[in-house]
Design a protein around this motif. Structure first.
Motif, PDB file in Angstrom:
ATOM      1  N   PRO A  49      50.506  -3.821 -22.572  1.00  0.00           N
ATOM      2  CA  PRO A  49      51.114  -3.666 -23.895  1.00  0.00           C
ATOM      3  C   PRO A  49      52.636  -3.561 -23.849  1.00  0.00           C
ATOM      4  O   PRO A  49      53.325  -4.122 -24.708  1.00  0.00           O
ATOM      5  CB  PRO A  49      50.479  -2.371 -24.419  1.00  0.00           C
ATOM      6  CG  PRO A  49      49.183  -2.255 -23.687  1.00  0.00           C
ATOM      7  CD  PRO A  49      49.464  -2.796 -22.329  1.00  0.00           C
ATOM      8  N   TYR A  50      53.181  -2.854 -22.861  1.00  0.00           N
ATOM      9  CA  TYR A  50      54.630  -2.722 -22.735  1.00  0.00           C
ATOM     10  C   TYR A  50      55.256  -4.017 -22.225  1.00  0.00           C
ATOM     11  O   TYR A  50      56.341  -4.413 -22.632  1.00  0.00           O
ATOM     12  CB  TYR A  50      54.974  -1.565 -21.796  1.00  0.00           C
ATOM     13  CG  TYR A  50      54.364  -0.262 -22.241  1.00  0.00           C
ATOM     14  CD1 TYR A  50      54.874   0.436 -23.336  1.00  0.00           C
ATOM     15  CD2 TYR A  50      53.258   0.266 -21.592  1.00  0.00           C
ATOM     16  CE1 TYR A  50      54.307   1.627 -23.762  1.00  0.00           C
ATOM     17  CE2 TYR A  50      52.681   1.461 -22.005  1.00  0.00           C
ATOM     18  CZ  TYR A  50      53.210   2.134 -23.085  1.00  0.00           C
ATOM     19  OH  TYR A  50      52.637   3.305 -23.506  1.00  0.00           O
ATOM     20  N   ALA A 173      53.990   6.458 -18.865  1.00  0.00           N
ATOM     21  CA  ALA A 173      54.261   6.146 -20.276  1.00  0.00           C
ATOM     22  C   ALA A 173      54.776   7.368 -21.022  1.00  0.00           C
ATOM     23  O   ALA A 173      55.695   7.271 -21.846  1.00  0.00           O
ATOM     24  CB  ALA A 173      53.003   5.611 -20.948  1.00  0.00           C
ATOM     25  N   ARG A 174      54.196   8.522 -20.732  1.00  0.00           N
ATOM     26  CA  ARG A 174      54.640   9.750 -21.412  1.00  0.00           C
ATOM     27  C   ARG A 174      56.018  10.194 -20.919  1.00  0.00           C
ATOM     28  O   ARG A 174      56.889  10.555 -21.707  1.00  0.00           O
ATOM     29  CB  ARG A 174      53.618  10.866 -21.221  1.00  0.00           C
ATOM     30  CG  ARG A 174      52.318  10.630 -21.986  1.00  0.00           C
ATOM     31  CD  ARG A 174      51.395  11.825 -21.932  1.00  0.00           C
ATOM     32  NE  ARG A 174      50.167  11.565 -22.662  1.00  0.00           N
ATOM     33  CZ  ARG A 174      50.019  11.702 -23.980  1.00  0.00           C
ATOM     34  NH1 ARG A 174      51.055  12.093 -24.707  1.00  0.00           N
ATOM     35  NH2 ARG A 174      48.865  11.450 -24.561  1.00  0.00           N
ATOM     36  N   VAL A 175      56.233  10.146 -19.605  1.00  0.00           N
ATOM     37  CA  VAL A 175      57.526  10.550 -19.057  1.00  0.00           C
ATOM     38  C   VAL A 175      58.618   9.575 -19.490  1.00  0.00           C
ATOM     39  O   VAL A 175      59.734   9.974 -19.847  1.00  0.00           O
ATOM     40  CB  VAL A 175      57.459  10.624 -17.514  1.00  0.00           C
ATOM     41  CG1 VAL A 175      58.853  10.828 -16.926  1.00  0.00           C
ATOM     42  CG2 VAL A 175      56.536  11.755 -17.084  1.00  0.00           C
ATOM     43  N   GLY A 176      58.287   8.281 -19.475  1.00  0.00           N
ATOM     44  CA  GLY A 176      59.266   7.269 -19.856  1.00  0.00           C
ATOM     45  C   GLY A 176      59.458   7.140 -21.343  1.00  0.00           C
ATOM     46  O   GLY A 176      60.350   6.422 -21.802  1.00  0.00           O
ATOM     47  N   THR A 295      42.124   1.001 -28.443  1.00  0.00           N
ATOM     48  CA  THR A 295      43.077   0.969 -29.563  1.00  0.00           C
ATOM     49  C   THR A 295      42.444   0.297 -30.778  1.00  0.00           C
ATOM     50  O   THR A 295      42.551   0.789 -31.907  1.00  0.00           O
ATOM     51  CB  THR A 295      44.359   0.220 -29.154  1.00  0.00           C
ATOM     52  OG1 THR A 295      44.944   0.866 -28.024  1.00  0.00           O
ATOM     53  CG2 THR A 295      45.365   0.202 -30.292  1.00  0.00           C
ATOM     54  N   ASP A 296      41.755  -0.813 -30.559  1.00  0.00           N
ATOM     55  CA  ASP A 296      41.074  -1.505 -31.657  1.00  0.00           C
ATOM     56  C   ASP A 296      39.981  -0.638 -32.272  1.00  0.00           C
ATOM     57  O   ASP A 296      39.675  -0.751 -33.465  1.00  0.00           O
ATOM     58  CB  ASP A 296      40.458  -2.817 -31.159  1.00  0.00           C
ATOM     59  CG  ASP A 296      41.528  -3.849 -30.805  1.00  0.00           C
ATOM     60  OD1 ASP A 296      42.676  -3.686 -31.253  1.00  0.00           O
ATOM     61  OD2 ASP A 296      41.198  -4.800 -30.065  1.00  0.00           O
ATOM     62  N   ALA A 297      39.386   0.239 -31.438  1.00  0.00           N
ATOM     63  CA  ALA A 297      38.304   1.098 -31.942  1.00  0.00           C
ATOM     64  C   ALA A 297      38.831   2.250 -32.796  1.00  0.00           C
ATOM     65  O   ALA A 297      38.059   2.854 -33.541  1.00  0.00           O
ATOM     66  CB  ALA A 297      37.493   1.659 -30.778  1.00  0.00           C
ATOM     67  N   GLY A 298      40.140   2.553 -32.679  1.00  0.00           N
ATOM     68  CA  GLY A 298      40.680   3.612 -33.530  1.00  0.00           C
ATOM     69  C   GLY A 298      41.625   4.588 -32.865  1.00  0.00           C
ATOM     70  O   GLY A 298      42.214   5.428 -33.547  1.00  0.00           O
ATOM     71  N   PHE A 299      41.804   4.511 -31.528  1.00  0.00           N
ATOM     72  CA  PHE A 299      42.751   5.391 -30.852  1.00  0.00           C
ATOM     73  C   PHE A 299      44.183   4.892 -31.073  1.00  0.00           C
ATOM     74  O   PHE A 299      44.420   3.684 -31.229  1.00  0.00           O
ATOM     75  CB  PHE A 299      42.475   5.437 -29.343  1.00  0.00           C
ATOM     76  CG  PHE A 299      41.270   6.249 -28.960  1.00  0.00           C
ATOM     77  CD1 PHE A 299      41.331   7.638 -28.938  1.00  0.00           C
ATOM     78  CD2 PHE A 299      40.076   5.631 -28.605  1.00  0.00           C
ATOM     79  CE1 PHE A 299      40.229   8.390 -28.561  1.00  0.00           C
ATOM     80  CE2 PHE A 299      38.967   6.374 -28.236  1.00  0.00           C
ATOM     81  CZ  PHE A 299      39.039   7.763 -28.220  1.00  0.00           C
ATOM     82  N   THR A 300      45.159   5.827 -31.045  1.00  0.00           N
ATOM     83  CA  THR A 300      46.554   5.420 -30.982  1.00  0.00           C
ATOM     84  C   THR A 300      46.846   4.905 -29.576  1.00  0.00           C
ATOM     85  O   THR A 300      46.048   5.113 -28.647  1.00  0.00           O
ATOM     86  CB  THR A 300      47.490   6.603 -31.290  1.00  0.00           C
ATOM     87  OG1 THR A 300      47.328   7.593 -30.258  1.00  0.00           O
ATOM     88  CG2 THR A 300      47.182   7.211 -32.649  1.00  0.00           C
ATOM     89  N   SER A 301      47.993   4.253 -29.381  1.00  0.00           N
ATOM     90  CA  SER A 301      48.314   3.670 -28.072  1.00  0.00           C
ATOM     91  C   SER A 301      48.345   4.730 -26.975  1.00  0.00           C
ATOM     92  O   SER A 301      47.751   4.560 -25.904  1.00  0.00           O
ATOM     93  CB  SER A 301      49.666   2.951 -28.135  1.00  0.00           C
ATOM     94  OG  SER A 301      49.594   1.850 -29.004  1.00  0.00           O
ATOM     95  N   ASP A 302      49.043   5.864 -27.225  1.00  0.00           N
ATOM     96  CA  ASP A 302      49.119   6.927 -26.227  1.00  0.00           C
ATOM     97  C   ASP A 302      47.746   7.531 -25.956  1.00  0.00           C
ATOM     98  O   ASP A 302      47.369   7.801 -24.815  1.00  0.00           O
ATOM     99  CB  ASP A 302      50.077   8.027 -26.688  1.00  0.00           C
ATOM    100  CG  ASP A 302      51.529   7.661 -26.416  1.00  0.00           C
ATOM    101  OD1 ASP A 302      51.751   6.610 -25.793  1.00  0.00           O
ATOM    102  OD2 ASP A 302      52.416   8.423 -26.842  1.00  0.00           O
TER     103      ASP A 302
END
Length: 471
Positions: A49-50, A173-176, A295-302
């Motif tokens: 994704p990034y 991803a969280r740290v960056g 993500t398609d099922a409903g989660f946010t990216s993180d």
């Protein structure tokens, strides 16, 4: 040809405890190839994704970046198998460590899509070579009663590598904070185990069965004495040497044998089928596109990145269970049970995606089914696949035969990885997973009708049985 066991360098008498420790150490070092296999196939799950934003990927080029590794793996499997049979298992693994390092570094520094595709292809060469050479090496150095457990340690390291990739993706991803280029840090981590693999292999012995296939019987005995008690090493070498002489007389070893020898040809067909059975479950769509599915099922990216760690955790736990089961149940029933479990999970993923609106309920139910799917896939199907492919081929063409089967496996993987985004875009998630379920039913029929049982035999006894069965 007589084998003189009393000549050549001597090896001190090894106790069973010493033998066991040496086998464990050899297994750990060799399976760093499996760890890299898992990390490099799993890291794209979170990096894509990034990478899509930075490199301007389209759905087609997303598929190319993902599947170029798989195309490389197909070539790496057959070339790696041939090189492994010609130059030895140990030297081949050293070469693979270099390819893993160069490919990971090139992908990390890739300035555009074209370079990324080439770098992933180079990584694929290493992944394909490792998928053949490491299981064959472990199968050939293991005693018959421990072969299932030791060979499937490689599968454990593969899923551990995937879990490591999922975890590193989420942490980085969280740290960056989703900053530009965060995916490069995800990719560069793979250089570290590549260096560890190269240095570790320097102190590993060569496969005793490969040495015997080259008539280097004294060296084969020395290696066997490192991983067997002396009495057993001498007895095992007699059996291995007798078969090596027979294979040499029949000139078993490559393409000509497939064309000219009916039982080898039939055995290759079985190997191809086992390889396809492992892939048509659609397992790698979850490994490569799991974050996007969630993500398609409903989660946010993180949240999807974090939730995807559950897929990695269950894969590792299921592989532990699979290793335990392989010592207790036959291979064929285990393979068919795994197929039944994955079919049920695929059908339910399709149903939930079809009837439930996007939201928490759908998101967590789809996650639960991907976890269930991976429990059956990694606990039964994948361990049995790689183990059986390392067992069924004759000694002089073992790596070549497994390499050819692995080519079919990786080409099937490539086709599925390339087509999956377009399939989802064209017919939807539900119909895509229903299609995989139908293919799973056909896979069960193939295993039932065509696949032999391999549990509980030495490689030499198994070769004699398969020669008789398929002649």
């Amino acid at each position: 040809m007589d084998v003189k066991l009393g000549t050549g360098p001597r090896t001190d008498h090894a106790s069973p405890a010493t033998v066991s420790r040496r086998l464990r150490l050899i297994t750990v070092v060799a399976t760093f190839g499996g760890l890299l296999f898992g990390y490099d196939t799993g890291v794209i799950n979170g990096a894509l994704p990034y990478m899509t934003d930075d490199l301007g990927l389209t759905p087609f080029t997303e598929g190319m970046v993902t599947s170029s590794l798989l195309l490389g793996a197909a070539l790496g499997a057959v070339v790696g198998g041939r090189l492994s049979d010609a130059r030895g298992r140990r030297r081949s693994i050293l070469t693979l460590a270099v390819l893993f390092f160069v490919g990971a570094l090139a992908a990390t520094l890739a300035p555009n899509t074209e370079v990324m595709v080439v770098a992933r292809f180079v990584l694929g060469l290493a992944v394909g070579g490792a998928s053949v050479t490491v299981p064959v090496y472990l199968a050939e150095i293991s005693p018959a009663e421990r072969r299932g457990a030791l060979v499937t340690r490689n599968e454990l390291m593969i899923v551990t590598g995937q879990l490591t990739a999922f975890t590193c993706n989420a942490v980085i991803a969280r740290v960056g904070d989703e900053s530009g280029g965060v995916w490069r840090w995800m990719l560069v981590v793979a250089t570290l185990p590549a260096v560890a693999l190269w240095f570790g292999v320097l102190v590993m012995p060569e496969s005793p069965r490969w040495l015997a296939s080259k008539s280097r019987f004294n060296e084969a005995l020395d290696v066997l004495k490192q991983v067997r008690t002396r009495q057993r090493a001498e007895a095992e070498l007699k059996e291995v040497a007798a078969l090596a002489v027979k294979d040499a007389e029949q000139q078993l070893g490559g393409w000509a044998d497939i064309k000219a020898t009916p039982w080898i040809r039939r055995l290759m067909f079985v190997g191809f089928g086992i390889a396809i059975v492992q892939q048509v479950t659609g397992v790698n769509t979850i490994m490569y596109y799991g974050t996007q599915i969630l993500t398609d099922a409903g989660f946010t990216s993180d949240s999807a990145l974090t939730a995807n760690i559950a897929n990695g955790v269950i894969s590792v736990l299921a592989t532990f269970a699979g290793i335990w089961l392989l010592g207790r149940v036959p291979r064929r029933p285990m393979l068919m049970t795994g197929q039944l479990g994955t079919i049920a999970a695929l059908v339910l993923i399709g149903v939930f995606s079809l009837i439930l609106p996007t939201g928490d309920a759908r998101a967590y139910l789809v996650l639960a089914m991907t976890v269930t799917f991976l429990a059956f896939q990694q606990g039964a199907i994948s361990p049995v696949t790689w183990l059986m492919l390392s067992e069924i081929f004759p000694m002089r063409m073992r790596a070549f035969g497994m390499g050819m089967a692995a080519v079919v496996l990786w080409l099937t993987n490539f086709a599925i990885g390339l087509a999956f985004p377009s399939l989802v875009d064209g017919v939807g998630v539900s119909n895509t997973f229903f299609l995989f379920a139908v293919l799973g039913v056909l896979a069960i029929a193939f295993v039932k009708l065509c696949v032999p049982e391999t549990k509980g035999r030495s490689l030499e006894t198994l070769e004699a049985e398969l020669r008789t069965r398929f002649s």
